[in-house]
Design an enzyme around this catalytic site. Structure first.
Site, PDB file in Angstrom:
ATOM      1  N   LYS A 269       0.842  -1.197   0.000  1.00  0.00           N
ATOM      2  CA  LYS A 269       0.000   0.000   0.000  1.00  0.00           C
ATOM      3  C   LYS A 269       0.878   1.248   0.000  1.00  0.00           C
ATOM      4  O   LYS A 269       2.006   1.200   0.490  1.00  0.00           O
ATOM      5  CB  LYS A 269      -0.845   0.031   1.288  1.00  0.00           C
ATOM      6  CG  LYS A 269      -2.028  -0.902   1.293  1.00  0.00           C
ATOM      7  CD  LYS A 269      -2.832  -0.733   2.589  1.00  0.00           C
ATOM      8  CE  LYS A 269      -3.968  -1.710   2.670  1.00  0.00           C
ATOM      9  NZ  LYS A 269      -4.997  -1.538   1.640  1.00  0.00           N
ATOM     10  N   ARG A 343     -10.432 -11.338   1.858  1.00  0.00           N
ATOM     11  CA  ARG A 343     -11.325 -12.348   1.275  1.00  0.00           C
ATOM     12  C   ARG A 343     -10.689 -13.734   1.306  1.00  0.00           C
ATOM     13  O   ARG A 343     -11.382 -14.739   1.337  1.00  0.00           O
ATOM     14  CB  ARG A 343     -11.721 -11.918  -0.150  1.00  0.00           C
ATOM     15  CG  ARG A 343     -10.573 -11.806  -1.089  1.00  0.00           C
ATOM     16  CD  ARG A 343     -10.921 -10.984  -2.331  1.00  0.00           C
ATOM     17  NE  ARG A 343     -11.033  -9.560  -2.057  1.00  0.00           N
ATOM     18  CZ  ARG A 343     -11.317  -8.639  -2.982  1.00  0.00           C
ATOM     19  NH1 ARG A 343     -11.529  -8.994  -4.235  1.00  0.00           N
ATOM     20  NH2 ARG A 343     -11.384  -7.371  -2.644  1.00  0.00           N
TER      21      ARG A 343
HETATM   22  N1  BES Z   1      -8.236  -3.679   4.512  1.00  0.00           N
HETATM   23  C1  BES Z   1      -8.415  -3.226   3.197  1.00  0.00           C
HETATM   24  C2  BES Z   1      -9.724  -2.446   2.989  1.00  0.00           C
HETATM   25  C3  BES Z   1      -9.885  -1.166   3.744  1.00  0.00           C
HETATM   26  C4  BES Z   1      -9.706   0.039   3.105  1.00  0.00           C
HETATM   27  C5  BES Z   1     -10.275  -1.178   5.065  1.00  0.00           C
HETATM   28  C6  BES Z   1      -9.881   1.216   3.819  1.00  0.00           C
HETATM   29  C7  BES Z   1     -10.456  -0.002   5.766  1.00  0.00           C
HETATM   30  C8  BES Z   1     -10.263   1.194   5.136  1.00  0.00           C
HETATM   31  C9  BES Z   1      -8.391  -4.398   2.218  1.00  0.00           C
HETATM   32  O1  BES Z   1      -7.660  -5.505   2.594  1.00  0.00           O
HETATM   33  C10 BES Z   1      -7.775  -3.871   0.989  1.00  0.00           C
HETATM   34  O2  BES Z   1      -6.614  -3.619   0.996  1.00  0.00           O
HETATM   35  N2  BES Z   1      -8.559  -3.709  -0.053  1.00  0.00           N
HETATM   36  C11 BES Z   1      -8.074  -3.199  -1.269  1.00  0.00           C
HETATM   37  C12 BES Z   1      -8.169  -4.290  -2.267  1.00  0.00           C
HETATM   38  C13 BES Z   1      -7.607  -3.953  -3.611  1.00  0.00           C
HETATM   39  C14 BES Z   1      -6.198  -3.519  -3.592  1.00  0.00           C
HETATM   40  C15 BES Z   1      -7.685  -5.193  -4.426  1.00  0.00           C
HETATM   41  C16 BES Z   1      -8.948  -2.013  -1.625  1.00  0.00           C
HETATM   42  O3  BES Z   1     -10.158  -2.107  -1.484  1.00  0.00           O
HETATM   43  O4  BES Z   1      -8.390  -0.988  -1.990  1.00  0.00           O
HETATM   44 MN    MN Z   2      -5.608  -5.355   1.963  1.00  0.00          MN
END
Ligand code: BES
Ligand code: MN
Ligand code: ZN
Length: 494
Positions: A269, A343
């Protein structure tokens, strides 16, 4: 916190150092209403609060003729549980240093007795403080320990006391899970969280089984183990909880995402605000909170709950984009993006609970997608379900408790977006649209045809901005929603 419920409203009572709280709804003829209340409390200078409208969280200071300090506290127009709860929390939070001795709360003039648990819940939640890791701990909760709350009402019955106590019991569980969600990831490794769950189980009476990484390998929880490989020092743990009531006829399965920190893994990230990814176990916290409350309240239900706990980090063994991993269900998964880790671990937990317990209802909660926030903002969780009755019941509990949900479709139109050429399914859609829905379509592949399943994407609601801190912080979302859902839909259906 001591609670007294008195039969009569005492006028001009000479209790030393007390504060009177007079909650009022916003209404047409507020002045007449206030005048009546003023007569009741021995105060006749109503023109001071000429511009007081009774809007939610609005307050107005007065001094009674006997010299007691008081506040009119606005509750807004509608008789809404959530508004009442939030108003009391906010008022007591801002004023807590100023409230000493006895706090008298007048209830009867607005028939507030039906909101007893919301009122005590809001007041108790005002004790929540960030700063658990400060050298000098935040000042110990003033009213949980010392306050005497004197609820003045015409009714005096045991049910009222039970309701007040329920609100406080709920708040204690909520604050505990908020503390966990707010805790930095180095204070809440999978091991630490599993220890906490074990303690809760011992204290409130539910069974806890803790499967460490080796057991997870033996059980075939391959997707959880794969995500956990990114974190050799803090390996994954699968926690299984069981609460049962001898007269229960239904079993509900609860599953919560327990990623104690989400770096994104090799699909790293960006750095900005990555600190907030400590909140990624908000689903697990809600599930533990719900089972703890069910046990506290001895709800007539059986619950089996599972929380897969892991970090999503980048050790040398971490999974990489393109890897194909196995899963508890036997299906293979192509990992397009290691940041879509939630997931993966939920897939295993869902299949495990379905296969070994086959509960009547299956609900999972997860801070799953950023796309959920894009779609619904911070006001509601996304609700995806293959069962209309279940979805409607969850929607209703959300409206009632203020932990709102909003339904999104789970149509097969979205199914193909998760097809993989090399594995049975891939973990990320081929198009950058409808991310919250495609994530749910992925999960659906692992419930093995269960016909009463709901998925709640709580990414926008578990953690957020509030008047209680300058940074984002935990909300405790999910506990009240689940408890209300269980109470209304299962516990009563003998
Ligand atoms: N934990 C995150 C989702 C999330 C985003 C939770 C903001 C709380 C606040 C999840 O694991 C994630 O990283 N999702 C990504 C997936 C994508 C990169 C495929 C997302 O939704 O950006
Ligand atoms: Mn994630
Ligand atoms: Zn995540």
């Amino acid at each position: 916190m001591k609670i007294f419920v008195k039969m009569e409203i005492k006028i001009n009572s000479k209790i030393n150092k007390s504060t009177l709280i007079v909650p009022v709804f916003e209404q047409e003829d507020l002045k007449t209403k206030l005048l009546d209340v003023c007569k009741l409390i021995g105060f006749d200078q109503w023109s001071y609060f000429d511009d007081f409208k009774g809007k939610a969280k609005e307050n107005c200071l007065f001094i009674t003729s006997s010299g007691e300090k008081g506040y009119f506290l606005g509750l807004g127009k509608n008789r809404e549980q959530a508004v009442i709860k939030n108003t009391f929390r906010s008022f007591f939070y801002t004023k807590k240093e100023k409230l000493n001795g006895t706090v008298r709360v007048l209830l009867s003039h607005e028939n507030l007795e039906e909101f007893a648990s919301s009122i005590s819940n809001g007041i108790a939640l005002a004790n929540y403080n960030l700063g658990a890791q400060k050298k000098k701990e935040p000042s110990k909760s003033w009213f949980l320990e010392n306050a005497i709350l004197d609820f003045q009402t015409d009714l005096n019955n045991d049910t009222l006391i039970i309701e007040f106590e329920k609100g406080i019991a709920l708040a204690k569980t909520q604050m505990k899970i908020m503390e966990w969600v707010d805790a930095p990831s180095n204070y809440k490794t999978p091991r630490m969280i599993s220890d906490w769950i074990k303690e809760s189980g011992k204290e409130y009476g539910f069974e806890v089984k803790i499967f460490d990484n080796n057991i997870c390998v033996d059980l075939g929880l391959k997707a959880l183990v794969a995500v956990g490989k990114g974190s050799v020092e803090n390996p994954p743990i699968f926690v299984l909880m069981e609460y049962s009531h001898p007269e229960a006829s239904k079993t509900i399965g609860l599953i919560g995402k327990g990623v104690t920190f989400d770096t994104g893994g090799v699909s790293l990230k960006p750095g900005d605000n990555m600190n907030y990814m400590k909140c990624d176990m908000g689903g697990a916290a809600a599930v533990v909170g719900a089972i703890e409350m069910a046990a506290k309240l001895k709800l007539m239900i059986n619950i089996v709950a599972a929380v897969p706990l892991t970090e999503n980090c980048i050790d040398s063994l971490a999974i990489k984009p393109g890897d194909v991993i196995g899963s508890y269900s036997g299906k293979t998964i192509e990992v397009i993006n290691t940041d879509a880790e939630g997931r993966l671990i939920l897939a295993d937990a869902l299949s495990y609970v379905k296969k070994n317990y086959n509960p009547d209802i299956l609900i999972d909660l997860a801070t799953l997608t950023g796309n959920c926030i894009q779609s619904l903002g911070y006001a509601a969780a996304a609700l995806l379900s293959n069962n209309d009755d279940l979805a409607n019941a969850i929607l209703a509990s959300g409206q009632k408790t203020g932990e709102k949900t909003w339904r999104m479709p789970l149509w097969d139109d979205y199914k193909d977006m998760m097809k993989s050429d090399v594995a049975d399914i891939k973990n990320l859609s081929s198009a950058p649209v409808a991310g919250a829905i495609t994530a749910a379509k992925f999960l659906e592949e692992f419930i093995d045809g269960h016909t009463s399943w709901a998925h709640l994407d709580i990414a926008g609601v578990a953690f957020g901005d509030s008047e209680y801190s300058s940074m984002k912080s935990a909300t405790g979302y999910g506990v009240q929603l689940l408890v209300d859902f269980i109470e209304n839909n299962i516990a009563s259906n003998k």
